[in-house]
Design a protein around this motif. Sequence first.
Motif, PDB file in Angstrom:
ATOM      1  N   SER A 191       0.795  -1.229   0.000  1.00  0.00           N
ATOM      2  CA  SER A 191       0.000   0.000   0.000  1.00  0.00           C
ATOM      3  C   SER A 191       0.824   1.273   0.000  1.00  0.00           C
ATOM      4  O   SER A 191       0.299   2.344  -0.292  1.00  0.00           O
ATOM      5  CB  SER A 191      -0.936   0.018   1.218  1.00  0.00           C
ATOM      6  OG  SER A 191      -1.882  -1.007   1.132  1.00  0.00           O
ATOM      7  N   ASN A 212      -0.962  -1.187  -6.304  1.00  0.00           N
ATOM      8  CA  ASN A 212       0.245  -1.389  -5.493  1.00  0.00           C
ATOM      9  C   ASN A 212       1.245  -0.258  -5.702  1.00  0.00           C
ATOM     10  O   ASN A 212       1.509   0.164  -6.831  1.00  0.00           O
ATOM     11  CB  ASN A 212       0.937  -2.704  -5.860  1.00  0.00           C
ATOM     12  CG  ASN A 212       0.220  -3.917  -5.304  1.00  0.00           C
ATOM     13  OD1 ASN A 212      -0.748  -3.796  -4.553  1.00  0.00           O
ATOM     14  ND2 ASN A 212       0.693  -5.092  -5.674  1.00  0.00           N
ATOM     15  N   SER A 223      -2.012   1.057   5.163  1.00  0.00           N
ATOM     16  CA  SER A 223      -3.218   0.397   4.636  1.00  0.00           C
ATOM     17  C   SER A 223      -4.366   1.377   4.439  1.00  0.00           C
ATOM     18  O   SER A 223      -4.590   2.266   5.270  1.00  0.00           O
ATOM     19  CB  SER A 223      -3.662  -0.714   5.587  1.00  0.00           C
ATOM     20  OG  SER A 223      -2.605  -1.625   5.822  1.00  0.00           O
ATOM     21  N   GLY A 224      -5.114   1.207   3.347  1.00  0.00           N
ATOM     22  CA  GLY A 224      -6.211   2.102   3.021  1.00  0.00           C
ATOM     23  C   GLY A 224      -7.328   2.050   4.046  1.00  0.00           C
ATOM     24  O   GLY A 224      -7.603   1.008   4.639  1.00  0.00           O
TER      25      GLY A 224
END
Length: 523
Positions: free
Chosen positions: A159, A196, A450-451
């Motif tokens: 990420s 990515n 991380s989203g």
Amino acid sequence: MTTSPLSLHRRALIGGLVAAPTVLRFGLARAEGASLFPLGVASGDPAPDGFVLWTRLAVDPVAPDGLGGLGAPIEVQWDVAADEGFRRIVATGRVTARADEAHSLHVEVEGLQPGRPYWYRFIAAGQQSPTGLSRTTPAPNADVDRLKLAVASCSNWESGYFSAYGHMADEAPDLTLFLGDYIYEYSRTGERAASNVRSYGLEDATTLAGYRNRYALHRTDADLQRLHAAAPCLVVWDDHEVLNDYSGVWSSDPAAATADFLQRRAAGYRAFYEAMPIRRTRLDARLQMPIHRSVRYGRLAQFFMLDGRQYRSRQPCVESGVARGQIVTDATCADRLDPSRTFLGFDQERWLYDGLARTDAAWTILGQDLIMAGLRFETGGDTRYWTDTWDGFPAARDRMTQALSTLRPRNPVVLAGDYHSFWTNDVKLDSRDESSPTVATEFAGTSITSGGPPYDGLMAAMKTNPHIKFFDSRVRGYISMDLTPEQMTARYQAISDVRDPSASVSTLKTWVVEDGRPGAQAA
């Protein structure tokens, strides 16, 4: 040859080379005489008389067999010094790095003085590791004026870059807390891989070699190495150290047999131990591995680091091996309310409540993986809950809040990770009643990379959750905390762009908790 912890970003991956390297994948140095220390050093689980020192030797950290390109045992010297130049070495010894532990080392140093910094290093085959800085905790009854913490969770390699770790190191914390999802067990494929920033380049981790290589790859990151070398840490896991959303001995994959999942979980746990500076622990006959522990920081703080995955009950409302989903209502999921269900496991619960009854520290800090305060979704007259968090285990949460109310440890503060967003919450005695007393303050940190979950959708739910004082899922970063006997200050630190390895950092929000007054106030 010694190296300042703050200069590790320049030398962490190349220190100790005795031949000109050829740069291969992931920027690792690989040549005859290549460095044995490409994964850096770390320390953790501090005590008044010592701490754990860690390193893992490797020449090819992501070798397919998970052994880092090494086979034979290697003798390693470790040194602890009272000064950065190692002119006054106060503890030293020799240990053997063996293949059956992937050449990882856990040295439990004892006999040091409380409440002071120490520098450490490893030497093997004529090569010297980067230098690390650690600290012993103050004596249990020592008066302590200040403690500086950094709190992190959820670092997905794919990420983005780990610039947040570098900024944490720059703040020079006394102690770093990692609250889970230190690695991610899966790799994105197909269309998902298009987002990515950098790829794992590894198969999904299901075996010991696979998990070992996830940790090894993360540890090649210079910013993460620099943070580990700058301060000791306390660390617990969440789910991605094994498998997304697993619960106790139950896989989130409905097709997985329990016996098969336990073998996978054991591989993940073993790799976690090999990769972390924690005190000696082992898988037992039930394939369990205890990692919960308590650490005291003088009279100022008592940490209870909790394991919210290994011992808990199955997620509620699972039929024929298939979960109904993670958002449920009590009308369709009475199982959620079963008082026999546990989040921590009953043995860990008893251990925690015994500790809460005994502690007299000014601040009582519960470091764990998931949001405790809860979030209700009101739709069409129905109330729904997200069952992977403490909301899936309300009876266990009631026991926790009753313990906090009855035992009355001073200034309880819950720290959480997992949900890739910042939260500031009041933990209520009765989570169903907003008018009930606040028994603890909760801070949840956003992810390193991380989203986050949908901001607008969750903000729409906040009007029916007044115990949630703040929420933001749009930024990545970490929590920086300062403790004094009078107050705790928490700063939400936001990274400008995880796609930028040189991203800047800024303070999104600052909160203060005053001694004797539960609940955070905006600064």
